[in-house]
Design a protein around this motif. Sequence first.
Motif, PDB file in Angstrom:
ATOM      1  N   THR A 115       0.681  -1.182  -0.081  1.00  0.00           N
ATOM      2  CA  THR A 115      -0.113   0.044   0.003  1.00  0.00           C
ATOM      3  C   THR A 115       0.629   1.144   0.061  1.00  0.00           C
ATOM      4  O   THR A 115       1.655   1.557   0.756  1.00  0.00           O
ATOM      5  N   GLN A 116       0.529   2.147  -1.096  1.00  0.00           N
ATOM      6  CA  GLN A 116       1.129   3.514  -1.118  1.00  0.00           C
ATOM      7  C   GLN A 116       0.838   4.418   0.138  1.00  0.00           C
ATOM      8  O   GLN A 116      -0.252   4.168   0.928  1.00  0.00           O
ATOM      9  N   PRO A 117       1.565   5.315   0.766  1.00  0.00           N
ATOM     10  CA  PRO A 117       1.247   5.862   2.113  1.00  0.00           C
ATOM     11  C   PRO A 117      -0.245   6.793   1.661  1.00  0.00           C
ATOM     12  O   PRO A 117      -0.879   6.758   2.757  1.00  0.00           O
ATOM     13  N   ALA A 118      -0.294   7.290   0.644  1.00  0.00           N
ATOM     14  CA  ALA A 118      -1.641   7.970   0.546  1.00  0.00           C
ATOM     15  C   ALA A 118      -2.818   7.156   0.708  1.00  0.00           C
ATOM     16  O   ALA A 118      -3.979   7.466   1.376  1.00  0.00           O
ATOM     17  N   VAL A 119      -2.820   5.794   0.116  1.00  0.00           N
ATOM     18  CA  VAL A 119      -4.115   4.900   0.239  1.00  0.00           C
ATOM     19  C   VAL A 119      -3.983   4.407   1.649  1.00  0.00           C
ATOM     20  O   VAL A 119      -4.989   4.228   2.367  1.00  0.00           O
ATOM     21  N   LEU A 120      -2.894   4.053   2.307  1.00  0.00           N
ATOM     22  CA  LEU A 120      -2.636   3.563   3.547  1.00  0.00           C
ATOM     23  C   LEU A 120      -3.224   4.391   4.604  1.00  0.00           C
ATOM     24  O   LEU A 120      -3.985   3.966   5.528  1.00  0.00           O
ATOM     25  N   ASP A 121      -3.007   5.568   4.328  1.00  0.00           N
ATOM     26  CA  ASP A 121      -3.630   6.894   5.307  1.00  0.00           C
ATOM     27  C   ASP A 121      -5.241   6.623   5.236  1.00  0.00           C
ATOM     28  O   ASP A 121      -5.954   6.607   6.295  1.00  0.00           O
ATOM     29  N   VAL A 122      -5.820   6.680   4.143  1.00  0.00           N
ATOM     30  CA  VAL A 122      -7.222   6.356   4.070  1.00  0.00           C
ATOM     31  C   VAL A 122      -7.903   5.336   4.752  1.00  0.00           C
ATOM     32  O   VAL A 122      -8.643   5.204   5.546  1.00  0.00           O
ATOM     33  N   LEU A 123      -6.953   4.011   4.358  1.00  0.00           N
ATOM     34  CA  LEU A 123      -7.371   2.718   5.014  1.00  0.00           C
ATOM     35  C   LEU A 123      -7.341   2.834   6.562  1.00  0.00           C
ATOM     36  O   LEU A 123      -8.180   2.251   7.377  1.00  0.00           O
ATOM     37  N   GLU A 124      -6.227   3.526   7.103  1.00  0.00           N
ATOM     38  CA  GLU A 124      -5.990   3.671   8.697  1.00  0.00           C
ATOM     39  C   GLU A 124      -7.081   4.673   9.323  1.00  0.00           C
ATOM     40  O   GLU A 124      -7.891   4.131  10.108  1.00  0.00           O
ATOM     41  N   ARG A 125      -7.435   5.578   8.424  1.00  0.00           N
ATOM     42  CA  ARG A 125      -8.387   6.608   9.118  1.00  0.00           C
ATOM     43  C   ARG A 125      -9.871   5.913   9.323  1.00  0.00           C
ATOM     44  O   ARG A 125     -10.482   6.189  10.121  1.00  0.00           O
ATOM     45  N   ILE A 126     -10.023   5.090   8.100  1.00  0.00           N
ATOM     46  CA  ILE A 126     -11.619   4.436   8.536  1.00  0.00           C
ATOM     47  C   ILE A 126     -11.531   3.105   8.889  1.00  0.00           C
ATOM     48  O   ILE A 126     -12.409   2.180   8.964  1.00  0.00           O
ATOM     49  N   ARG A 127     -10.224   2.673   9.491  1.00  0.00           N
ATOM     50  CA  ARG A 127     -10.126   1.355  10.492  1.00  0.00           C
ATOM     51  C   ARG A 127      -9.955   0.338   9.657  1.00  0.00           C
ATOM     52  O   ARG A 127     -10.265  -0.929  10.100  1.00  0.00           O
TER      53      ARG A 127
END
Length: 144
Positions: A115-127
């Motif tokens: 996962t790229q950082p920007a996509v990982l950030d989205v996945l982390e924010r929505i748990r």
Amino acid sequence: DKAMNAWAIDETFGGPAVEEITRQPLEERTIAEGNLRVTLRRFPHVAVVELCGSAEMGEVESLRKLLGTVAEEHVQTLVLDLSNLSFIGSPGIAAIVCCHLRMRRYHGQIRVAGTQPAVLDVLERIRLTDLFGIYASVEQALAF
């Protein structure tokens, strides 16, 4: 040579899933919709779906259908290779979550790789990182 299907299998990893992808896939196809390209490599118990580009509004209908088909085929492990995905919007996330819910009925699982950082950030924010295993590479996702 264990390099197959654009993945170099690291000899330190093992297990049936890694061994499975060293064989020729049962099915391989690529679909493109707008800025999103999706490649499916289907093996007997494993499927690897690579997403390239951007999964934005209006570009995920083919992805949704493809993931739904994979889920209904009772695949044990689905690895989503996001190493070339730069953005994912709510429709892309909804397609992945819908696939997860379908696969749970058959005790299947989704693993996310590269996962790229920007996509990982989205996945982390929505748990969603709590829901899916997150791995550095496809090989690592298949090894566990």
